[in-house]
Design a protein around this motif. Sequence first.
Motif, PDB file in Angstrom:
ATOM      1  N   LYS A 127       7.696 -10.081   2.405  1.00  0.00           N
ATOM      2  CA  LYS A 127       8.440  -9.252   3.405  1.00  0.00           C
ATOM      3  C   LYS A 127       8.777  -6.995   2.316  1.00  0.00           C
ATOM      4  N   GLY A 128       8.255  -6.614   2.821  1.00  0.00           N
ATOM      5  CA  GLY A 128       8.165  -5.653   1.834  1.00  0.00           C
ATOM      6  C   GLY A 128       6.706  -4.903   1.167  1.00  0.00           C
ATOM      7  N   ARG A 129       6.215  -6.137   1.468  1.00  0.00           N
ATOM      8  CA  ARG A 129       4.500  -6.320   0.121  1.00  0.00           C
ATOM      9  C   ARG A 129       3.559  -6.733   1.098  1.00  0.00           C
ATOM     10  N   TYR A 130       2.663  -6.248   1.684  1.00  0.00           N
ATOM     11  CA  TYR A 130       1.549  -6.271   2.033  1.00  0.00           C
ATOM     12  C   TYR A 130       0.508  -6.357   1.883  1.00  0.00           C
ATOM     13  N   ARG A 131      -0.396  -7.178   2.764  1.00  0.00           N
ATOM     14  CA  ARG A 131      -1.881  -6.160   2.220  1.00  0.00           C
ATOM     15  C   ARG A 131      -2.716  -5.284   2.675  1.00  0.00           C
ATOM     16  N   GLN A 132      -2.217  -5.433   3.811  1.00  0.00           N
ATOM     17  CA  GLN A 132      -2.264  -3.183   4.152  1.00  0.00           C
ATOM     18  C   GLN A 132      -0.754  -3.032   5.177  1.00  0.00           C
ATOM     19  N   PHE A 133      -0.872  -1.933   4.132  1.00  0.00           N
ATOM     20  CA  PHE A 133       0.313  -1.062   4.252  1.00  0.00           C
ATOM     21  C   PHE A 133       0.489   0.199   4.762  1.00  0.00           C
ATOM     22  N   SER A 134       1.131   0.680   4.770  1.00  0.00           N
ATOM     23  CA  SER A 134       1.226   2.657   5.405  1.00  0.00           C
ATOM     24  C   SER A 134       1.383   3.481   4.406  1.00  0.00           C
ATOM     25  N   GLN A 135       1.268   4.673   4.223  1.00  0.00           N
ATOM     26  CA  GLN A 135       1.675   5.563   3.937  1.00  0.00           C
ATOM     27  C   GLN A 135       1.327   6.393   4.151  1.00  0.00           C
ATOM     28  N   VAL A 136       2.754   7.904   3.473  1.00  0.00           N
ATOM     29  CA  VAL A 136       1.973   9.283   4.041  1.00  0.00           C
ATOM     30  C   VAL A 136       2.437   9.865   2.973  1.00  0.00           C
ATOM     31  N   GLY A 137       1.598  10.568   2.574  1.00  0.00           N
ATOM     32  CA  GLY A 137       1.360  11.251   0.830  1.00  0.00           C
ATOM     33  C   GLY A 137       1.548  12.458   0.490  1.00  0.00           C
ATOM     34  N   ALA A 138       1.825  13.445  -0.310  1.00  0.00           N
ATOM     35  CA  ALA A 138       1.972  15.154  -0.141  1.00  0.00           C
ATOM     36  C   ALA A 138       0.902  14.767  -1.702  1.00  0.00           C
ATOM     37  N   GLU A 139      -0.239  15.864  -1.508  1.00  0.00           N
ATOM     38  CA  GLU A 139      -0.420  16.016  -3.415  1.00  0.00           C
ATOM     39  C   GLU A 139      -0.342  17.785  -3.099  1.00  0.00           C
ATOM     40  N   ALA A 140      -0.227  18.299  -4.187  1.00  0.00           N
ATOM     41  CA  ALA A 140      -0.542  19.771  -4.620  1.00  0.00           C
ATOM     42  C   ALA A 140      -1.474  20.023  -6.001  1.00  0.00           C
ATOM     43  N   ILE A 141      -2.763  20.193  -5.654  1.00  0.00           N
ATOM     44  CA  ILE A 141      -3.359  20.085  -6.744  1.00  0.00           C
ATOM     45  C   ILE A 141      -3.505  21.568  -7.443  1.00  0.00           C
ATOM     46  N   GLY A 142      -3.223  21.447  -9.547  1.00  0.00           N
ATOM     47  CA  GLY A 142      -4.026  22.595  -9.298  1.00  0.00           C
ATOM     48  C   GLY A 142      -2.667  23.175  -9.535  1.00  0.00           C
ATOM     49  N   ALA A 143      -2.055  23.202 -10.327  1.00  0.00           N
ATOM     50  CA  ALA A 143      -0.232  24.058 -10.678  1.00  0.00           C
ATOM     51  C   ALA A 143       0.430  22.972 -11.460  1.00  0.00           C
ATOM     52  N   GLU A 144       0.585  24.538 -12.874  1.00  0.00           N
ATOM     53  CA  GLU A 144       1.741  23.222 -13.071  1.00  0.00           C
ATOM     54  C   GLU A 144       2.577  24.434 -13.093  1.00  0.00           C
ATOM     55  N   PRO A 146       6.838  23.055 -13.033  1.00  0.00           N
ATOM     56  CA  PRO A 146       8.634  22.800 -12.489  1.00  0.00           C
ATOM     57  C   PRO A 146       8.585  22.864 -10.725  1.00  0.00           C
ATOM     58  N   ALA A 147       8.541  24.042 -10.905  1.00  0.00           N
ATOM     59  CA  ALA A 147       9.014  24.156  -9.790  1.00  0.00           C
ATOM     60  C   ALA A 147       8.399  23.448  -7.618  1.00  0.00           C
ATOM     61  N   LEU A 148       6.921  22.714  -8.715  1.00  0.00           N
ATOM     62  CA  LEU A 148       6.429  22.104  -7.502  1.00  0.00           C
ATOM     63  C   LEU A 148       6.754  21.321  -7.589  1.00  0.00           C
ATOM     64  N   ASP A 149       6.986  20.521  -9.026  1.00  0.00           N
ATOM     65  CA  ASP A 149       7.141  19.327  -9.018  1.00  0.00           C
ATOM     66  C   ASP A 149       8.904  18.876  -8.094  1.00  0.00           C
ATOM     67  N   ALA A 150       9.427  20.286  -8.586  1.00  0.00           N
ATOM     68  CA  ALA A 150      10.656  19.542  -7.859  1.00  0.00           C
ATOM     69  C   ALA A 150      10.921  19.719  -6.231  1.00  0.00           C
ATOM     70  N   GLU A 151       9.637  20.808  -5.563  1.00  0.00           N
ATOM     71  CA  GLU A 151       9.743  21.126  -4.870  1.00  0.00           C
ATOM     72  C   GLU A 151       9.110  19.789  -4.089  1.00  0.00           C
ATOM     73  N   LEU A 152       8.609  18.737  -4.470  1.00  0.00           N
ATOM     74  CA  LEU A 152       7.814  17.494  -3.564  1.00  0.00           C
ATOM     75  C   LEU A 152       8.466  16.680  -3.858  1.00  0.00           C
ATOM     76  N   ILE A 153       9.405  16.491  -5.074  1.00  0.00           N
ATOM     77  CA  ILE A 153      10.668  15.550  -4.759  1.00  0.00           C
ATOM     78  C   ILE A 153      11.643  15.797  -3.571  1.00  0.00           C
ATOM     79  N   ILE A 154      11.911  17.251  -3.418  1.00  0.00           N
ATOM     80  CA  ILE A 154      12.935  17.472  -2.018  1.00  0.00           C
ATOM     81  C   ILE A 154      11.906  17.379  -1.116  1.00  0.00           C
ATOM     82  N   LEU A 155      10.960  17.712  -1.327  1.00  0.00           N
ATOM     83  CA  LEU A 155      10.670  17.436   0.095  1.00  0.00           C
ATOM     84  C   LEU A 155      10.838  15.466   0.902  1.00  0.00           C
ATOM     85  N   ALA A 156      10.202  14.339  -0.616  1.00  0.00           N
ATOM     86  CA  ALA A 156      10.496  13.152  -0.153  1.00  0.00           C
ATOM     87  C   ALA A 156      12.002  13.351   0.665  1.00  0.00           C
TER      88      ALA A 156
END
Length: 427
Positions: A127-144, A146-156
């Motif tokens: 239960k809860g672990r499948y061989r096909q599963f569905s995800q929604v993901g977000a990536e922010a590429i090319g910046a270091e 801490p506000a970006l890390d915080a942004e993503l965590i807050i969005l989730a």
Amino acid sequence: MTEEKLSTFTAPKGTYDLLPPTSAIFLAVREAISAPARRAGYGYIETPVFEDVKLFSRGVGESTDIVTKEMFTLARRPESSESLALRPEGTASVVRAALEANLHKLGNLPVKLWYSGNFYRYERPQKGRYRQFSQVGAEAIGAEDPALDAELIILADDAFRSLGLSDYSLLLNSLGDKQCRPVYRAALVEFLAGLDLDEETRRRAEINPLRVLDDKRAEVQAQLVDAPRLRDYLCEDCKAYDEKVRELLTLAGVAFTDDPKLVRGLDYYTRTTFEFVHNRLGAQSAIGGGGRYDGLSEMIGGPALPSVGWALGVDRTYLALEAEGVVLDLPASTAVYAVALSEEAKTVLFARTVELRRLGVATDLAFGVKGIKNAMKSADRSGARFAVIAGDRDLAEGVVQLKDMESGEQTPVALEALVTTLKEKQL
Ligand code: AMP
């Protein structure tokens, strides 16, 4: 003669079919958990469900369970030299696509992208672990930043809360960077060498000692109580970065718990790592997770592009809603249901059904030859607010019967006024 089985095929092990009405909840979950990212400047990306297997072995890591045990590789055509695998996760593909299209050179950094799709891991299903599963993901590429890390965590966090979830925790850790992690790694290797570990775990301790911290077995965890903590080894830069992320989360009212053993199953993470864990899901409790992956772009042949991202599990978010008893307020798929009592009435109601649909009113019609009783049962099951019923006698009088499915009240309405009457009800 024996009775023939309806179907000899079933969904492959570890997969399941999404059917109405549950499928509508899945669509709503995807919509809801991607909405905060979409409002924060993340653009939609879609990549192939299969990629060169080397993208994952290099990107996700040669020693990870995902790559060594769980990848579905595809039998390739003999003339092709490529070896392909079904994607076990999204980040490596998104970074590959961004590099291939030079997105990092075309506009301002970070490149912000979100995705939604199915992923494949050859896991032991439960239960809860499948061989096909569905995800929604977000990536922010090319910046270091801490506000970006915080942004993503807050969005989730906003994503889960917008659905009405509350019984979950956010676990947070920092994995350090190429300056301080090797020092910690050496200390950990020395500590692990003194433990009583089985052969496989010992091997893992050599290839990727941090992964041992993630071992779920109680007998292993018991030995790790006094393991050196990464937090105590962070360099000044990593410490300051981590503190800023925490400060911004606190400012946004997002609670978190320190988890010094949170390392996660993918090799590419650096600095910030996090996981959202639901309290009522048993063993498969992670509903989402992610972190910073400053080295991934270079690992797959790109320039240095410090990045951060997350993936939220749609299947498990659905299970979490169920566990918390949250019922989403979904619009009924059918607002009006038409029931014709004769061929002629069917032709008339069919035309009105088409008209209503074109005006945006969700309308369905009883198809096939059904008695009124069965047709009304279908109307009921459809969840419609109103049924429109018409027979020859009604039509001769230029009316149809409009039945309020909640009160049961039935009133004649002039056929010519039907569409405007229903439209005015703003169904
Ligand atoms: P990961 O890429 O392993 O960090 O996974 C991100 C999220 O996807 C997890 O927090 C889960 O919610 C979900 N997930 C990962 N693997 C599975 C699986 N085999 N079955 C269902 N959901 C999964």
